[in-house]
Design a protein around this motif. Structure first.
Motif, PDB file in Angstrom:
ATOM      1  N   UNK A 192      93.889   5.575  70.614  1.00 14.12           N
ATOM      2  CA  UNK A 192      92.779   5.255  69.512  1.00 14.12           C
ATOM      3  C   UNK A 192      91.177   6.442  70.266  1.00 14.12           C
ATOM      4  N   UNK A 193      91.246   6.583  71.135  1.00 12.14           N
ATOM      5  CA  UNK A 193      89.502   6.725  71.218  1.00 12.14           C
ATOM      6  C   UNK A 193      90.008   8.782  71.580  1.00 12.14           C
ATOM      7  N   UNK A 194      91.551   8.896  71.727  1.00  8.29           N
ATOM      8  CA  UNK A 194      91.653  10.586  71.549  1.00  8.29           C
ATOM      9  C   UNK A 194      92.191  11.091  69.922  1.00  8.29           C
ATOM     10  N   UNK A 195      92.467  10.480  69.810  1.00  7.83           N
ATOM     11  CA  UNK A 195      92.713  10.501  67.777  1.00  7.83           C
ATOM     12  C   UNK A 195      91.292  11.109  67.547  1.00  7.83           C
ATOM     13  N   UNK A 196      90.110  10.278  67.978  1.00  9.57           N
ATOM     14  CA  UNK A 196      89.020   9.945  66.962  1.00  9.57           C
ATOM     15  C   UNK A 196      88.966  11.394  67.861  1.00  9.57           C
ATOM     16  N   UNK A 197      89.025  12.038  68.824  1.00  9.04           N
ATOM     17  CA  UNK A 197      88.858  13.333  69.669  1.00  9.04           C
ATOM     18  C   UNK A 197      89.019  14.136  68.790  1.00  9.04           C
ATOM     19  N   UNK A 198      90.579  14.306  68.178  1.00 12.32           N
ATOM     20  CA  UNK A 198      90.703  14.784  67.520  1.00 12.32           C
ATOM     21  C   UNK A 198      89.955  14.855  66.510  1.00 12.32           C
ATOM     22  N   UNK A 199      90.208  14.774  65.818  1.00 13.19           N
ATOM     23  CA  UNK A 199      89.242  13.843  64.380  1.00 13.19           C
ATOM     24  C   UNK A 199      88.234  15.069  64.981  1.00 13.19           C
ATOM     25  N   UNK A 230      98.652   2.527  66.833  1.00 14.63           N
ATOM     26  CA  UNK A 230      98.291   2.729  67.944  1.00 14.63           C
ATOM     27  C   UNK A 230      97.978   0.471  68.698  1.00 14.63           C
ATOM     28  N   UNK A 231      97.757   1.575  69.884  1.00 18.80           N
ATOM     29  CA  UNK A 231      97.622   0.180  70.794  1.00 18.80           C
ATOM     30  C   UNK A 231      96.830  -1.167  70.398  1.00 18.80           C
ATOM     31  N   UNK A 232      95.598  -0.682  69.472  1.00 19.43           N
ATOM     32  CA  UNK A 232      94.282  -1.400  69.144  1.00 19.43           C
ATOM     33  C   UNK A 232      94.113  -1.812  67.258  1.00 19.43           C
ATOM     34  N   UNK A 233      96.041  -1.703  67.022  1.00 15.44           N
ATOM     35  CA  UNK A 233      96.638  -1.991  65.594  1.00 15.44           C
ATOM     36  C   UNK A 233      95.537  -1.088  64.912  1.00 15.44           C
ATOM     37  N   UNK A 234      94.621   0.527  65.075  1.00 11.41           N
ATOM     38  CA  UNK A 234      94.590   1.028  64.051  1.00 11.41           C
ATOM     39  C   UNK A 234      95.589   2.525  63.873  1.00 11.41           C
ATOM     40  N   UNK A 275      91.597  10.068  62.935  1.00 15.84           N
ATOM     41  CA  UNK A 275      91.225  11.135  62.629  1.00 15.84           C
ATOM     42  C   UNK A 275      89.654  11.563  61.429  1.00 15.84           C
ATOM     43  N   UNK A 276      90.419  10.486  60.533  1.00 12.99           N
ATOM     44  CA  UNK A 276      89.142  10.501  59.036  1.00 12.99           C
ATOM     45  C   UNK A 276      88.096  10.323  60.036  1.00 12.99           C
ATOM     46  N   UNK A 277      88.179   9.077  61.032  1.00 14.28           N
ATOM     47  CA  UNK A 277      86.706   8.920  61.561  1.00 14.28           C
ATOM     48  C   UNK A 277      86.386   9.250  62.134  1.00 14.28           C
ATOM     49  N   UNK A 278      86.829  10.361  62.986  1.00  9.37           N
ATOM     50  CA  UNK A 278      86.223  11.759  63.585  1.00  9.37           C
ATOM     51  C   UNK A 278      85.922  12.405  62.809  1.00  9.37           C
ATOM     52  N   UNK A 279      86.296  12.965  61.937  1.00 12.32           N
ATOM     53  CA  UNK A 279      86.389  14.029  61.173  1.00 12.32           C
ATOM     54  C   UNK A 279      85.352  13.564  59.667  1.00 12.32           C
ATOM     55  N   UNK A 280      84.446  13.415  59.836  1.00 11.75           N
ATOM     56  CA  UNK A 280      83.977  12.513  58.451  1.00 11.75           C
ATOM     57  C   UNK A 280      84.104  13.971  57.404  1.00 11.75           C
ATOM     58  N   UNK A 281      84.080  15.027  57.177  1.00  3.29           N
ATOM     59  CA  UNK A 281      83.906  15.864  55.986  1.00  3.29           C
ATOM     60  C   UNK A 281      85.394  16.050  55.827  1.00  3.29           C
TER      61      UNK A 281
END
Length: 253
Positions: A104-111, A140-144, A150-156
């Motif tokens: 999840x952290x990696x995908x958030x960073x990608x966002x 993912x492992x955390x259920x997300x 991606x959307x969380x990391x990229x709000x716009x």
């Protein structure tokens, strides 16, 4: 009536594009969507020629796909291509398997990375977003899911929702439309063949000739401000059939 576009990637094996554009115009399509390899293959004169060909056929190119490498390394080139062709919305379309995060952290960073890549595009007055495939919907492992991160990391970030890929990813497109409909600025209109059919076309189908509930989906999407609907088929074996049957089905919804 909602106007329909056509992703030119669907016609990549049926060159030249100059022979495809008249077919699209005659069938009633209003626009086309470009993709990265098209732009890489031509210089400025080639872009001008493509724009003239679009104009001759009464077609526009309001949306275009651009790879992340070009978006990050040369945003000025992206903006030049967009200005020449009349592109108003830029979508990053894909991430290679060996570049995909595993948590999840990696995908958030990608966002966050997409958010940054889109800044010069947004600053120029264009829309910018992500186009999904199926891998974004694997839990993912955390259920997300990667798409949520991606959307969380990229709000716009806006979303060009490829509905058939959502389904192939094992997710419910209606639930995603309900949750993220305000992000959806464009939709890929494609269909999935019944199990075991169209194996020579990678299991895809012309719109209205597969298993996707497009009538129900169009009803669900009416609540949101979707600007562009774009037909796509990743591997058609008959481009004329795809063009004519897909728009006929779409116009009935």
């Amino acid at each position: 009536m909602t106007k329909l576009g056509f992703q030119l990637y669907s016609a990549r094996n049926f060159q030249p594009f100059s022979a495809i554009l008249p077919l699209l115009s005659e069938a009633g399509y209003a626009s086309v969507e470009g993709y990265g390899a098209m732009y890489a293959a031509v210089d400025e004169a080639g872009l001008q020629s493509l724009k003239a060909d679009l104009d001759r056929n009464g077609l526009t190119m309001p949306t275009g796909h651009f790879g992340l490498d070009l978006l990050e390394s040369d945003p000025k080139r992206v903006l030049t291509i967009a200005a020449t062709l009349g592109i108003e919305a830029v979508y990053c379309p894909y991430l290679l398997p060996d570049q995909r995060p595993s948590d999840a952290a990696g995908w958030f960073a990608f966002g966050q990375r997409l958010q940054a890549a889109g800044k010069p595009i947004r600053d120029a007055g264009l829309r910018f977003g992500w186009h999904n495939h199926d891998f974004e919907f694997v839990t993912l492992e955390d259920g997300s899911t990667p798409q949520e991160q991606i959307f969380a990391g990229g709000p716009d970030l806006l979303w060009e929702a490829d509905i058939a890929w959502i389904i192939r990813g094992g997710a419910d497109p209606f639930a995603w439309i309900e949750s993220y409909g305000k992000r959806i600025s464009a939709v890929h209109v494609k269909d999935i063949a019944a199990p075991g059919e169209n194996k020579d076309e990678d299991g895809w189908a012309d719109v209205g000739h597969g298993t996707v509930d497009w009538k129900g989906l169009m009803d669900a999407l009416k609540a949101y401000k979707v600007r562009d609907f774009v037909v796509e088929h990743d591997n058609p074996n008959d481009i004329g059939r795809l063009i004519s049957r897909s728009i006929a089905s779409f116009n009935s919804y």
